[in-house]
Design an enzyme around this catalytic site. Structure first.
Site, PDB file in Angstrom:
ATOM      1  N   ASP A 178      -3.263  -6.753  15.369  1.00  0.00           N
ATOM      2  CA  ASP A 178      -2.755  -5.351  15.384  1.00  0.00           C
ATOM      3  C   ASP A 178      -2.817  -4.658  16.805  1.00  0.00           C
ATOM      4  O   ASP A 178      -2.153  -3.832  17.182  1.00  0.00           O
ATOM      5  CB  ASP A 178      -3.632  -4.495  14.416  1.00  0.00           C
ATOM      6  CG  ASP A 178      -2.903  -4.450  12.984  1.00  0.00           C
ATOM      7  OD1 ASP A 178      -1.508  -4.823  13.135  1.00  0.00           O
ATOM      8  OD2 ASP A 178      -3.341  -3.859  11.950  1.00  0.00           O
TER       9      ASP A 178
ATOM     10  N   ARG B 224       0.898  -1.272   0.185  1.00  0.00           N
ATOM     11  CA  ARG B 224      -0.081   0.046   0.067  1.00  0.00           C
ATOM     12  C   ARG B 224       0.844   1.392  -0.039  1.00  0.00           C
ATOM     13  O   ARG B 224       2.191   1.162   0.406  1.00  0.00           O
ATOM     14  CB  ARG B 224      -0.956   0.015   1.323  1.00  0.00           C
ATOM     15  CG  ARG B 224      -2.048  -0.949   1.143  1.00  0.00           C
ATOM     16  CD  ARG B 224      -2.776  -1.123   2.441  1.00  0.00           C
ATOM     17  NE  ARG B 224      -2.116  -1.607   3.509  1.00  0.00           N
ATOM     18  CZ  ARG B 224      -2.476  -1.821   4.707  1.00  0.00           C
ATOM     19  NH1 ARG B 224      -3.666  -1.448   5.151  1.00  0.00           N
ATOM     20  NH2 ARG B 224      -1.648  -2.485   5.763  1.00  0.00           N
TER      21      ARG B 224
ATOM     22  N   LYS C 161       1.422   1.901   7.383  1.00  0.00           N
ATOM     23  CA  LYS C 161       1.604   1.176   8.429  1.00  0.00           C
ATOM     24  C   LYS C 161       2.656   1.863   9.428  1.00  0.00           C
ATOM     25  O   LYS C 161       3.128   2.750   8.798  1.00  0.00           O
ATOM     26  CB  LYS C 161       2.314  -0.150   7.933  1.00  0.00           C
ATOM     27  CG  LYS C 161       1.291  -1.203   7.467  1.00  0.00           C
ATOM     28  CD  LYS C 161       0.034  -1.439   8.406  1.00  0.00           C
ATOM     29  CE  LYS C 161       0.628  -2.358   9.619  1.00  0.00           C
ATOM     30  NZ  LYS C 161      -0.641  -2.411  10.460  1.00  0.00           N
TER      31      LYS C 161
ATOM     32  N   HIS D 106      -1.228   1.671  16.031  1.00  0.00           N
ATOM     33  CA  HIS D 106      -1.425   0.514  16.933  1.00  0.00           C
ATOM     34  C   HIS D 106      -0.288   0.358  18.135  1.00  0.00           C
ATOM     35  O   HIS D 106       0.418  -0.762  18.063  1.00  0.00           O
ATOM     36  CB  HIS D 106      -1.498  -0.755  16.186  1.00  0.00           C
ATOM     37  CG  HIS D 106      -2.539  -0.517  14.957  1.00  0.00           C
ATOM     38  ND1 HIS D 106      -4.099  -0.832  15.306  1.00  0.00           N
ATOM     39  CD2 HIS D 106      -2.688  -0.668  13.685  1.00  0.00           C
ATOM     40  CE1 HIS D 106      -4.624  -0.734  14.227  1.00  0.00           C
ATOM     41  NE2 HIS D 106      -3.755  -0.744  13.119  1.00  0.00           N
TER      42      HIS D 106
ATOM     43  N   TYR E 178      -1.391   4.595  10.523  1.00  0.00           N
ATOM     44  CA  TYR E 178      -1.719   3.640  11.464  1.00  0.00           C
ATOM     45  C   TYR E 178      -0.470   3.389  12.534  1.00  0.00           C
ATOM     46  O   TYR E 178       0.530   3.456  12.185  1.00  0.00           O
ATOM     47  CB  TYR E 178      -2.085   2.244  10.792  1.00  0.00           C
ATOM     48  CG  TYR E 178      -3.458   2.306  10.015  1.00  0.00           C
ATOM     49  CD1 TYR E 178      -4.616   2.579  10.773  1.00  0.00           C
ATOM     50  CD2 TYR E 178      -3.442   2.083   8.874  1.00  0.00           C
ATOM     51  CE1 TYR E 178      -5.754   2.555  10.261  1.00  0.00           C
ATOM     52  CE2 TYR E 178      -4.752   2.068   8.144  1.00  0.00           C
ATOM     53  CZ  TYR E 178      -5.787   2.432   8.971  1.00  0.00           C
ATOM     54  OH  TYR E 178      -7.077   2.243   8.015  1.00  0.00           O
TER      55      TYR E 178
ATOM     56  N   GLU F  45      -6.075   5.030  13.366  1.00  0.00           N
ATOM     57  CA  GLU F  45      -7.061   4.120  14.236  1.00  0.00           C
ATOM     58  C   GLU F  45      -7.864   4.622  15.325  1.00  0.00           C
ATOM     59  O   GLU F  45      -8.811   3.853  15.707  1.00  0.00           O
ATOM     60  CB  GLU F  45      -6.462   2.607  14.598  1.00  0.00           C
ATOM     61  CG  GLU F  45      -5.562   2.727  15.671  1.00  0.00           C
ATOM     62  CD  GLU F  45      -4.057   2.943  15.135  1.00  0.00           C
ATOM     63  OE1 GLU F  45      -3.023   2.991  16.171  1.00  0.00           O
ATOM     64  OE2 GLU F  45      -3.850   3.705  14.235  1.00  0.00           O
TER      65      GLU F  45
END
Length: 375
Positions: A270, A15, A75, A96, A94, A118
């Site tokens: 995650d 991605r 990520k 996490h 993101y 998130e």
């Protein structure tokens, strides 16, 4: 503002944080966009498309991190990327952090302004920047379960839909949020026998209206989880507490009592995972077996369908990216309480309460850092 887009380096992550369309929107607002070469080529987004959208291309991630005021990623930054972040630089991705104390410590040390997709909330509730990837992961989870129930993948050799005269597989979905709902949709569509478990009875009523007698709904308790898991051929872990570690709903003892060749897919990995036997895996080696049960615990599931995921994510994230670039992070966060909920780490402090609690670290409310902008 100069907005930088590095190429993702996590295992089998294809991605990209910004599409050419997103780069064009930022350029239309008067911002510069710097994209690392080949960032999107694996999913059919060539460098020429970014250049045509008004972006400048550079050769290395180091160039991006050294020049950009804001880094837009997918990520969480890997250790080498964390080391390139600097104080005051915006990281929009993101993260996490709850199950990842090493990354959290590195981001705190960097002094960067770290906004996690998130935990950004929406005016109507929910998590709008997490939702598109939850939709993808929920739909993928049943595909993955079906594939790994096949004998060559280590499963019991079961066809999810069955055939006339042979029972369909039993799929249990733990959690009825975005991931769970999309998993239910695909499981029902593929002809499985499906059970949905959630603690929110109101949500179960909604699912009953949507799916009718095509699914069984159960209110979550230790008993219903145990009984359903032991009867399942495949279990989808789809629970989420925003920002916090996922609850471990399925114990090691339950796993040991499941059928040999059953499959569990932990979409919550995650955030630490909801099976006691879970640990993160990658697309290079997505599964492992515990007590005869196949575990699929890939921490970036949507990366396997990277083109679909990139466009879905870009649709959700570009609005806040524009606000951050147009207004600067202090004003953008001061003006938007939902975006403010995305601030996880800033200026050496953890600024999201659930993240701080999960990590056992001190918590500084974001509002204290934004006081000058709110005055």
């Amino acid at each position: 503002m100069l907005v930088g887009v590095p190429k993702e380096i996590k295992n089998h992550e294809y991605r990209v944080g910004l599409t050419p369309a997103g780069a064009r929107e930022l350029a239309r607002h008067g911002h510069q966009v710097l994209v690392q070469r080949t960032a999107g080529t694996a999913i059919g987004l060539p460098d020429d498309d970014y250049a045509a959208a008004g972006a400048t291309l550079c050769d290395t991630a180091a160039d991006v991190y050294a020049q950009a005021d804001m880094i837009v990623k997918v990520k969480e930054p890997q250790p080498a990327e964390c080391a390139m972040l600097r104080r005051g630089q915006i990281l929009y991705a993101y993260l996490h952090l709850a199950p990842d104390p090493k990354q959290a410590a590195a981001l705190v040390k960097s002094g960067a302004v770290c906004i996690a997709y998130e935990t950004v909330t929406g005016p109507g509730g929910g998590l709008p920047l997490l939702a598109p990837m939850s939709e993808v992961a929920g739909r993928m989870s049943v595909q993955v379960a079906a594939a790994h129930l096949e004998s060559p993948a280590g499963g019991m050799g079961l066809l999810l839909a069955g055939v006339p005269g042979v029972a369909a597989a039993h799929v249990v979905v733990l959690g009825a949020g975005v991931v769970g709902t999309h998993a239910l949709q695909i499981a029902v569509g593929m002809g499985a026998r499906v059970t949905a478990i959630d603690r929110n009875v109101g949500r179960l009523r909604e699912l009953d209206l949507i799916f009718g007698n095509r699914i069984t709904t159960l209110c979550s308790s230790a008993h219903t989880v145990e009984q359903s898991v032991l009867d399942a051929d495949a279990v989808i872990g789809a629970v989420l507490i925003p920002g916090a570690s996922a609850p471990r709903l399925v114990t090691r003892e339950m796993i040991a009592r499941m059928r040999n060749g059953a499959v569990v897919v932990d979409v919550a990995i995650d955030q630490g995972g909801c099976f006691e036997t879970s640990h993160p895996t990658t697309h290079a080696k997505p599964t492992y077996v515990v007590d005869g049960v196949v575990h699929y615990c890939v921490a970036n599931m949507p990366g396997a369908v990277a083109r679909t995921s990139t466009f879905a994510l870009g649709n959700a994230t570009i609005g806040h990216a524009l606000a951050l670039a147009d207004q600067g992070w202090k004003r953008a966060l001061a003006d938007d309480p939902h975006l403010r909920r995305g601030l996880n780490v800033c200026d050496g402090h953890i600024t999201h309460e659930a993240v701080a609690l999960a990590l056992g670290q001190p918590y500084l409310p974001a509002e204290q850092l934004l006081a000058p902008a709110q005055a």
